[in-house]
Design a protein around this motif. Structure first.
Motif, short mmCIF file in Angstrom:
data_model
loop_
_atom_site.label_atom_id
_atom_site.label_comp_id
_atom_site.label_asym_id
_atom_site.label_seq_id
_atom_site.Cartn_x
_atom_site.Cartn_y
_atom_site.Cartn_z
N SER A 1 -4.18 2.60 -15.19
CA SER A 1 -4.23 3.52 -16.35
C SER A 1 -5.53 3.35 -17.13
N LEU A 2 -6.02 2.12 -17.24
CA LEU A 2 -7.29 1.89 -17.94
C LEU A 2 -8.43 2.64 -17.26
N ILE A 3 -8.48 2.57 -15.94
CA ILE A 3 -9.56 3.24 -15.20
C ILE A 3 -9.40 4.76 -15.25
N SER A 4 -8.18 5.25 -15.09
CA SER A 4 -7.99 6.70 -15.02
C SER A 4 -7.92 7.37 -16.39
N GLU A 5 -7.52 6.63 -17.43
CA GLU A 5 -7.33 7.24 -18.75
C GLU A 5 -8.26 6.68 -19.82
N GLY A 6 -8.95 5.60 -19.51
CA GLY A 6 -9.86 5.02 -20.48
C GLY A 6 -9.22 3.99 -21.40
N SER A 7 -7.91 3.84 -21.32
CA SER A 7 -7.22 2.81 -22.09
C SER A 7 -5.93 2.45 -21.37
N ILE A 8 -5.41 1.29 -21.70
CA ILE A 8 -4.15 0.86 -21.07
C ILE A 8 -3.02 1.66 -21.69
N ASN A 9 -2.27 2.31 -20.85
CA ASN A 9 -1.11 3.07 -21.29
C ASN A 9 0.10 2.15 -21.14
N TRP A 10 0.49 1.50 -22.23
CA TRP A 10 1.55 0.50 -22.19
C TRP A 10 2.90 1.12 -21.82
N GLU A 11 3.08 2.38 -22.11
CA GLU A 11 4.32 3.06 -21.73
C GLU A 11 4.41 3.14 -20.20
N LYS A 12 3.28 3.45 -19.56
CA LYS A 12 3.26 3.50 -18.09
C LYS A 12 3.42 2.11 -17.49
N LEU B 1 0.83 -1.20 0.00
CA LEU B 1 0.00 0.00 0.00
C LEU B 1 0.87 1.26 0.00
N ILE B 2 1.87 1.27 0.86
CA ILE B 2 2.73 2.45 0.97
C ILE B 2 3.75 2.48 -0.17
N VAL B 3 4.51 1.42 -0.30
CA VAL B 3 5.57 1.40 -1.31
C VAL B 3 4.99 1.48 -2.72
N GLY B 4 3.88 0.77 -2.95
CA GLY B 4 3.24 0.80 -4.27
C GLY B 4 2.73 2.17 -4.65
N GLY B 5 2.19 2.89 -3.67
CA GLY B 5 1.72 4.25 -3.94
C GLY B 5 2.85 5.16 -4.41
N ILE B 6 4.00 5.02 -3.80
CA ILE B 6 5.16 5.81 -4.21
C ILE B 6 5.59 5.43 -5.63
N ILE B 7 5.61 4.15 -5.92
CA ILE B 7 6.00 3.70 -7.26
C ILE B 7 4.95 4.12 -8.30
N ASP B 8 3.67 4.05 -7.94
CA ASP B 8 2.61 4.53 -8.84
C ASP B 8 2.87 5.98 -9.24
N TYR B 9 3.17 6.80 -8.24
CA TYR B 9 3.43 8.22 -8.49
C TYR B 9 4.64 8.39 -9.41
N ALA B 10 5.70 7.64 -9.12
CA ALA B 10 6.92 7.72 -9.93
C ALA B 10 6.68 7.23 -11.36
N SER B 11 5.71 6.33 -11.55
CA SER B 11 5.45 5.82 -12.90
C SER B 11 4.49 6.72 -13.68
N GLY B 12 4.04 7.80 -13.04
CA GLY B 12 3.24 8.78 -13.77
C GLY B 12 1.78 8.84 -13.38
N LEU B 13 1.32 7.95 -12.50
CA LEU B 13 -0.07 8.01 -12.07
C LEU B 13 -0.24 9.15 -11.05
N ARG B 14 -1.42 9.73 -11.02
CA ARG B 14 -1.73 10.78 -10.07
C ARG B 14 -3.13 10.53 -9.50
#
Length: 160
Positions: free
Chosen positions: A107-118, A26-39
């Motif tokens: 990315s699918l939920i937040s952007e409407g499609s899978i962002n393969w780069e992310k 929960l904690i570590v993944g949130g940090i990695i999510d942010y670093a991978s471009g999710l907000r």
């Protein structure tokens, strides 16, 4: 130990491993999510999905760690470096592929499609940071096991 006691202990181990596999990411993944471009909502969606994935994946990951420690003959008497490298192998062969699906859904939920780069960036970032994450997650999971009076993965590797 009777068959019933052994079964109870294995069930307890599965629950404890699941707890560790939920709380640490929960904690570590949130940090990695942010670093991978999710907000914002993307991180919330990713962590929610990760938790849904980590509940059923917790016990299998604990069993996977046990197996990797046993196959590599890494015990509690092995050096801390060897134990860390064994945790790195278990983590990268189980958690990194699993995390890729988490980023894809986020990315699918937040952007409407899978962002393969992310997805690629998230998997790469997790693999790059895994030399820190894998051993600390392993230590955390083993600490939880000991807290609940269970053997750690390295201790279990001593048993034939």
């Amino acid at each position: 130990m009777s068959l019933k006691e052994n079964k109870i202990k294995k069930g307890k181990e599965s629950l404890v491993d699941t707890l560790g596999n939920i709380t640490y990411p929960l904690i570590v993944g949130g940090i990695i999510d942010y670093a991978s471009g999710l907000r914002g909502f993307g991180i919330l969606a990713s962590r929610s999905y990760a938790t849904l994935i980590n509940v059923p994946a917790g016990a299998p990951y604990g069993k996977w760690r046990n197996l990797i420690f046993k196959v590599t003959k890494t015990t509690d008497e092995s050096s801390r470096i060897r134990q860390s490298l064994t945790d790195l192998l278990a983590f990268n062969s189980f958690q990194v592929p699993l995390y890729s699906t988490v980023i894809a859904v986020g990315s699918l939920i937040s952007e409407g499609s899978i962002n393969w780069e992310k997805v690629k960036h998230g998997a790469e970032y997790l693999a790059i940071t895994s030399p820190v994450i894998a051993p600390t997650m392993g230590l955390y999971m083993d600490w939880l096991r000991k807290t609940f009076k269970l053997k750690s993965a390295p201790e279990k590797a001593n048993v034939s």
